[in-house]
Design a protein around this motif. Structure first.
Motif, PDB file in Angstrom:
ATOM      1  N   GLU A  83      47.226  36.415  39.027  1.00  0.00           N
ATOM      2  CA  GLU A  83      47.984  37.558  39.553  1.00  0.00           C
ATOM      3  C   GLU A  83      47.425  38.371  41.477  1.00  0.00           C
ATOM      4  O   GLU A  83      45.904  38.550  40.907  1.00  0.00           O
ATOM      5  CB  GLU A  83      47.377  38.587  38.641  1.00  0.00           C
ATOM      6  N   PHE A  84      47.830  38.113  42.333  1.00  0.00           N
ATOM      7  CA  PHE A  84      47.444  38.654  43.122  1.00  0.00           C
ATOM      8  C   PHE A  84      47.481  40.785  42.976  1.00  0.00           C
ATOM      9  O   PHE A  84      48.367  40.951  43.973  1.00  0.00           O
ATOM     10  CB  PHE A  84      47.993  38.560  43.957  1.00  0.00           C
ATOM     11  N   LYS A  85      46.518  41.196  43.184  1.00  0.00           N
ATOM     12  CA  LYS A  85      46.978  42.701  43.110  1.00  0.00           C
ATOM     13  C   LYS A  85      46.716  43.593  43.919  1.00  0.00           C
ATOM     14  O   LYS A  85      47.483  44.241  44.141  1.00  0.00           O
ATOM     15  CB  LYS A  85      45.817  42.950  41.657  1.00  0.00           C
ATOM     16  N   LYS A  86      45.307  43.311  44.789  1.00  0.00           N
ATOM     17  CA  LYS A  86      45.499  43.743  45.744  1.00  0.00           C
ATOM     18  C   LYS A  86      44.703  43.006  47.276  1.00  0.00           C
ATOM     19  O   LYS A  86      43.765  42.874  46.697  1.00  0.00           O
ATOM     20  CB  LYS A  86      44.181  44.885  45.578  1.00  0.00           C
ATOM     21  N   LEU A  87      45.015  43.902  48.520  1.00  0.00           N
ATOM     22  CA  LEU A  87      44.174  43.292  49.744  1.00  0.00           C
ATOM     23  C   LEU A  87      43.771  43.636  50.142  1.00  0.00           C
ATOM     24  O   LEU A  87      45.095  44.515  50.378  1.00  0.00           O
ATOM     25  CB  LEU A  87      45.273  42.022  50.325  1.00  0.00           C
ATOM     26  N   GLU A  88      42.800  44.756  50.649  1.00  0.00           N
ATOM     27  CA  GLU A  88      41.580  46.126  51.064  1.00  0.00           C
ATOM     28  C   GLU A  88      40.666  45.103  52.397  1.00  0.00           C
ATOM     29  O   GLU A  88      40.502  44.170  52.355  1.00  0.00           O
ATOM     30  CB  GLU A  88      40.585  45.898  50.317  1.00  0.00           C
ATOM     31  N   ILE A  89      41.582  45.130  53.573  1.00  0.00           N
ATOM     32  CA  ILE A  89      41.001  44.821  54.970  1.00  0.00           C
ATOM     33  C   ILE A  89      39.783  46.169  55.149  1.00  0.00           C
ATOM     34  O   ILE A  89      39.878  47.309  55.093  1.00  0.00           O
ATOM     35  CB  ILE A  89      42.010  45.321  55.843  1.00  0.00           C
ATOM     36  N   LEU A 107      41.670  39.530  42.529  1.00  0.00           N
ATOM     37  CA  LEU A 107      42.363  38.639  41.405  1.00  0.00           C
ATOM     38  C   LEU A 107      42.706  38.333  39.846  1.00  0.00           C
ATOM     39  O   LEU A 107      41.294  38.620  39.410  1.00  0.00           O
ATOM     40  CB  LEU A 107      42.828  37.523  42.127  1.00  0.00           C
ATOM     41  N   ILE A 108      43.313  38.350  40.096  1.00  0.00           N
ATOM     42  CA  ILE A 108      43.118  37.657  38.378  1.00  0.00           C
ATOM     43  C   ILE A 108      43.750  36.510  37.891  1.00  0.00           C
ATOM     44  O   ILE A 108      44.288  36.487  37.969  1.00  0.00           O
ATOM     45  CB  ILE A 108      43.697  38.783  36.922  1.00  0.00           C
ATOM     46  N   GLN A 109      42.628  35.666  36.743  1.00  0.00           N
ATOM     47  CA  GLN A 109      43.526  34.474  36.359  1.00  0.00           C
ATOM     48  C   GLN A 109      43.200  34.577  34.937  1.00  0.00           C
ATOM     49  O   GLN A 109      41.976  34.517  33.977  1.00  0.00           O
ATOM     50  CB  GLN A 109      43.007  33.507  36.735  1.00  0.00           C
ATOM     51  N   GLY A 110      43.745  35.042  33.596  1.00  0.00           N
ATOM     52  CA  GLY A 110      43.584  35.031  32.824  1.00  0.00           C
ATOM     53  C   GLY A 110      43.091  36.321  32.713  1.00  0.00           C
ATOM     54  O   GLY A 110      44.205  37.300  33.029  1.00  0.00           O
ATOM     55  N   LYS A 111      42.643  36.864  31.975  1.00  0.00           N
ATOM     56  CA  LYS A 111      41.956  37.609  31.541  1.00  0.00           C
ATOM     57  C   LYS A 111      40.900  38.040  32.178  1.00  0.00           C
ATOM     58  O   LYS A 111      39.774  38.607  32.018  1.00  0.00           O
ATOM     59  CB  LYS A 111      41.511  38.259  30.353  1.00  0.00           C
ATOM     60  N   GLU A 112      40.576  37.246  32.772  1.00  0.00           N
ATOM     61  CA  GLU A 112      39.046  36.553  34.554  1.00  0.00           C
ATOM     62  C   GLU A 112      39.649  37.828  35.595  1.00  0.00           C
ATOM     63  O   GLU A 112      40.535  37.160  36.336  1.00  0.00           O
ATOM     64  CB  GLU A 112      38.220  35.123  34.105  1.00  0.00           C
TER      65      GLU A 112
END
Length: 138
Positions: A83-89, A107-112
């Motif tokens: 899951e690509f939640k957010k990008l901060e520059i 980023l989230i993979q599964g619950k990690e």
């Protein structure tokens, strides 16, 4: 994750994807800066566009390979399971040929939580920005 061209662009621009990074992904236009390339690559990972990631990777990148099918499969596996939640520059050092972008990717993979901060290096090759490499920061 199912993604629509009418959804907000994953790059964080608050524009619809079809009016933002999709223009780069479809090669209608090319990023004018390394910052635009960085954002468009994040979006490409988020929408599982391995072709764009491969196209915008410099041949000196450690992941670069002529084994395109295998490389594409690896990218899609990562993209489809993240899951690509957010990008901060955090910082952008702009120059004509070589530029640097420091960013935080949430980023989230599964619950990690696999979020990271990276300082990326980009080179302009024949008028097109390419991702060369990056260093993870604490």
């Amino acid at each position: 994750m199912k993604f629509s061209v009418n959804d907000f662009c994953p790059c964080g621009s608050l524009k619809k994807y079809k009016k933002c990074c999709k223009l780069f992904h479809d090669k209608i236009t090319f990023p004018k800066t390394a910052l635009e390339l960085m954002k468009s690559r994040f979006s490409a990972f988020a929408v599982s566009n391995s072709d764009y990631i491969i196209f915008t990777t410099h041949e000196n990148n450690p992941d670069f390979t002529i084994e395109i099918k295998s490389w594409s499969k690896d990218i899609l596996n990562f993209s489809n399971n993240t899951e690509f939640k957010k990008l901060e520059i955090l910082e952008f050092i702009d120059d004509e040929i070589e530029s640097f972008v420091t960013f935080k990717a949430t980023l989230i993979q599964g619950k990690e939580d696999i979020s990271f901060i990276e300082k990326s290096r980009f080179l302009k090759v024949e008028g097109i920005w390419k991702y060369v490499d990056g260093n993870f920061l604490n």
